[in-house]
Every structure is written in C-alpha cells, then in structure tokens.
Design an enzyme around this catalytic site. Structure first.
Site, PDB file in Angstrom:
ATOM      1  CG  ASP A  19      22.475 -10.316  27.678  1.00 38.51           C
ATOM      2  OD1 ASP A  19      22.173  -9.298  27.019  1.00 38.51           O
ATOM      3  OD2 ASP A  19      21.811 -10.920  28.502  1.00 38.51           O
ATOM      4  CG  ASN A  67      18.710  -8.724  19.200  1.00 33.42           C
ATOM      5  OD1 ASN A  67      19.596  -8.798  19.026  1.00 33.42           O
ATOM      6  ND2 ASN A  67      17.938  -8.754  20.179  1.00 33.42           N
TER       7      ASN A  67
END
Length: 241
Positions: A19, A67
């Site tokens: 991330d 996503n």
C-alpha cells in the site's frame, strides 16, 4: 546471519499488502500511476532477498476486487503495468528459480493479460527456490464464495459427503490450496486494516503495520521484520507452561 531451510524461527511464508503507491507519487507531484510503476520495481528486490532470510513463500496483493472502483484511467494503467511487468520480468524470474502463481478471479481480466499469466505460471512451474504468489483481482470473501460454490457442487454430485466437511475441507477449494498459510502479514503505508486479504489463511498469522510507503520499502526493512517475527511467542491459542 543467513537463514537456512532448517531454521524455522523466522516466517516461512510472508504476505504483503503493498500500500501507498499513489500517495508516494502525489507527494512528489506526480500522477498515481508513477507510484505504481515505482512500487512494481520493489517486488524484485523483495523476492531476491527472500532466500537469504529463510522465506520460501511470498504473496503480494497487487489488485483487489474492490480496486475496480478506482478511475478508469488508473485501472487501465494498472492492467497495462501488469502486462508489462510479466513480459519484462518473466525471464529473470525463471532464471532466479522463482515459481510464480496467480490467485484471484480471472474472469474479469483482459484476455491478453490472462494469457501472459498462464504462460508465466507454466514457464516457472519447475522452480522451487522462492514461490511468488500474486493476488490479482483477488478478494478473500470472493475467494471463499467461489470455493464454497465448488464445494457445494461436489456435495451435490455425490463426490463429497457433507458429514465429512470440516475446517480442513474448505482450504482444499481455496485459490491457495497448494500453499502453506502465511506466518507474517505486512501492510505498508501506515494503514492498520487487512482489506479483505487472505482472511481464512491468516487466522493465526502475525501482523506488522508499518509507516513506510511501498515504493520506499527495502530488503533491509524486510530483514528487520523477519528478525522481529522470530522474537514473537507463537502459542496458537495454547498457554506456555
């Protein structure tokens, strides 16, 4: 000190939620995709460091089922990046003894990308130095739902007795059925959540939430986390006497 296959004090399987790529780029005044490209370069360094650390399996979270909610430009850019990464890194991964697997639902992915994924898996199938698993269009709840559907189909077809279904049964239907459960899960960028990643498999994993953004993550930081893992007392629900 270099870890060996007989040294089990460290994690054998490390899973990573990579991330912070977008924030890394934005802090530099660059588009988010610039950060994703920088993050992709970190994967090789981490994978190359694994053998000396005694890490046999590494699983990375590349693209989640959630996503798809990102902008069309970012999603298209990521898919292009995945195709480019596979094409560029395939030979090096094979030569370095890395076996590559992909987990996740491939139905929604671009046909050319799926073909590249299949080819890379076949090309590296004989390797055993490091097992790299890439979670692409992956979500743990989606994985469990797909696994449960296959399990139910086997019950309906008479191939599986429902009375014999227990907690050892479902893992055989998961995308990760050939992998050991992760010992250590690392999330970069300072976020302290697991984001639908390996929920079943990580039931007894140790977690590390670190501030480092993924493009800044180094082999040295991985080594530190692996060393810290070895200091933890793993009881799996029992009490040390």
């Amino acid at each position: 000190m270099t870890a060996t296959d007989t040294d089990h004090s460290g994690p054998r399987h490390v899973a990573i939620i990579m991330d912070g790529n977008g924030r890394w780029a934005q802090r530099r005044g660059r588009p988010r995709l610039f950060g994703h490209h920088a993050g992709a370069k970190r994967v090789r360094e981490v994978v190359e460091a694994c053998p000396d650390l005694g890490v046999k399996y590494v699983t990375i979270f590349a693209f989640s089922t959630e996503n798809w909610k990102r902008t069309q430009v970012e999603v298209a850019g990521l898919m292009s990046l995945f195709r480019r990464y596979i094409s560029k890194e395939a030979r090096a991964l094979c030569d370095e003894g890395v076996r590559v697997r992909f987990i996740g639902d491939r139905v929604r992915l671009d046909g050319k990308l799926v073909l590249l994924m299949d080819e890379l898996e076949k090309m590296t199938a004989h390797n055993d130095r490091v097992h790299l698993t890439i979670a692409l269009n992956y979500g743990s709840r989606d994985e469990v739902a797909r696994a449960t559907k296959r399990l139910a189909q086997d019950v309906a077809a008479g191939r599986l007795d429902p009375d014999n279904v227990d907690e050892e049964t479902l893992p055989k239907y998961l995308d990760t059925c050939v992998l050991p459960d992760p010992d250590l899960v690392i999330r970069t960028s300072g976020e302290a959540r697991i984001s639908n990643f390996l929920l079943w498999q990580s039931a007894y994993a140790e977690y590390e939430f670190i501030e480092t953004l993924w493009p800044d993550f180094t082999a040295g930081e991985l080594a530190r986390l692996v060393k810290d893992y070895g200091k933890r007392e793993r009881r799996f629900g029992a009490v040390k006497v």
